[in-house]
Design an enzyme around this catalytic site. Sequence first.
Site, PDB file in Angstrom:
ATOM      1  N   HIS A   1      26.864  30.043  36.087  1.00  0.00           N
ATOM      2  CA  HIS A   1      26.793  31.006  35.157  1.00  0.00           C
ATOM      3  C   HIS A   1      25.274  31.348  34.984  1.00  0.00           C
ATOM      4  CE1 HIS A   1      26.942  33.263  31.132  1.00  0.00           C
ATOM      5  NE2 HIS A   1      28.148  33.381  31.365  1.00  0.00           N
TER       6      HIS A   1
ATOM      7  N   ASP B   1      35.811  31.509  33.094  1.00  0.00           N
ATOM      8  CA  ASP B   1      36.869  32.147  34.049  1.00  0.00           C
ATOM      9  C   ASP B   1      37.259  31.233  34.895  1.00  0.00           C
ATOM     10  OD1 ASP B   1      36.323  34.872  33.718  1.00  0.00           O
ATOM     11  OD2 ASP B   1      34.354  34.690  34.726  1.00  0.00           O
TER      12      ASP B   1
END
Length: 456
Positions: free
Chosen positions: A334, A393
Site C-alpha cells: 500500500h 483489496d
Amino acid sequence: MDKKKEFSLFEVTPEIEHFARLCDQNNGIDKELYTKYEVKRGLRDLNGKGVLAGLTNISDVCAKKLVDGVEVPCAGNLYYRGYNIKDLVKGFLEDKHFGFEEIAYLLLFGELPNEKELGVFHDTLVERRTLPPTFVRDVIMKAPSRDMMISLSRSILNLYSYDDKADDTTIPNVLRQCLNLISEFPMLMVYGYHAYNYRLGEDLFIYAPSQELSTAENILMMLREDRKYTELEAKILDMALVLHMDHGGGNNSTFTTHVVTSSGTDTYSTIAAALASLKGPKHGGANIKVTQMFEDMKKVVKDWKDEDEVRRYLCNLLEKNGFDRKGLIYGMGHAIYSVSDPRADIFKVFVKQLAQEKGCEEEYALYEMVENMAPKVIAEKRKIYKGVNANVDFYSGLVYSMLDLPPALYTPIFAAARIVGWSAHRLEELRNVDKIIRPAYKPLAEHREYVRMEDR
C-alpha cells in the site's frame, strides 16, 4: 475513381500506428531528470510520504509513530473525524445496527449522531431513494455499457439535466445534491448491471428499494432475483461500505474531487470525475485483479496446502512468468501502510465467518497462506523502501465472490461507499479554499524557431 477503403472508428489503422510511434518517440523523459529536479513522481517520495497539498478534518491515515524523534513504521490506523475505525466498527456491531448511515452522518457532519439525529438522517436518505420519472427507461436502459463505472458516470452526468439548480455551488444546495446521489447510487449501480445483462438476453427485473432496509440490504435485495440474503451477508457488505467510505484526502479519486471542485464546477461533473479516477485498476479496480490472480493460482497450483508450490507460483509472478506477467502480487502493499492495513485486519475476522457459512474454508486458507508468505517472497526478490502487507483489496475480492456479487460490480460497490467521502471532501473544499488547484510542471523542451512548410 478508387473505391473508398472500409473504415472503422474502433480500428487502430496503420496511420494511427505511425502517429503513435511519433508520440512515443517525442514524449519520453529521462527518468534521472525526475531525481535531478526533485520531482516527486506520484506526488510521493521514495519512502511513500506524500507531498502536502491540503488540509482536512475528515479522515486520517496513520502508519508511522515517533520513536526517539525518528519516524518508524507501525500497525496502521484509520480515523474518521478523529475516531478510530476499529472503535466505530466495534460500536455499531455491539449495538446491533448497520453502520453505513451512522458513519456517513459522521463523515458529512463531523459528529456521531444520537438516536434522534440518526433517525432524521436515515429518513432523509430513504425519501431520496428515487429517480426522476422515466430515467431508468430513457437513460439506464439505452446503450448500457459493459463497464458499470462508465454506466454510473453517464447516469450521474445525465442527472444534471434533471436538476434546475445543477450549477448552484452554495453549501445547502451541494449537500442536497450529495445526499441525492448517495441515496440514488445503489439503484444506478444495480439497474445499470441488470440493463446490460438484459441486452445479453437475460431476464430483466427491476426492484424498487425498500424504505425499511439499510443501504447494504437494499443492494443485495435489488441485485438478486429472489430478493433473499442472509443476515451475515448484509452485515459484511455493510462493513465493506464503511471501510471503503474514505481514506484521507490524498487518495487518487478524493484528490480528484478536490481538484475538480476547486475549478468551481458542478457536483455531477465532480463525482463523475472521481468515478473516472476510481475506475483505474491501480485504484478501485485492484480487488478484481486480486480475484483474477487467485482464480489463475487455483488452476496452476495443484495442491493448495503445499507451501512450496504456492511459493513457486508467487516467485513466478514477481519474475513476470505467471498470470498477467506484470510482476505484481495483487493485494499486497500500500502507498501508506507498511506493517498492516486496519481495514484488512477488520475484514479478515468476518471473512473467515463468511467462508465457514459458504463452505469456502479451503479457499480462505489459501488466501491466508499467501497473505503470510507474499511479504517474505517480495522482500527476497525486490528492493523495497518500506514494509509490504495485505491491503483491503486482498480480502474484499474474496468477500464479494462469496457474496455472489458479479465482478462487474466490485468497483461500483467501492464507489457506493466512497461517494460519501467524496461528498464530504467536496463540501470541505468549498467551505475553506477559494483557489483553483494548479501545481507546477517543469518544461524540458528547448525553444525553437518556426520553420515554414516548404522548408521542412
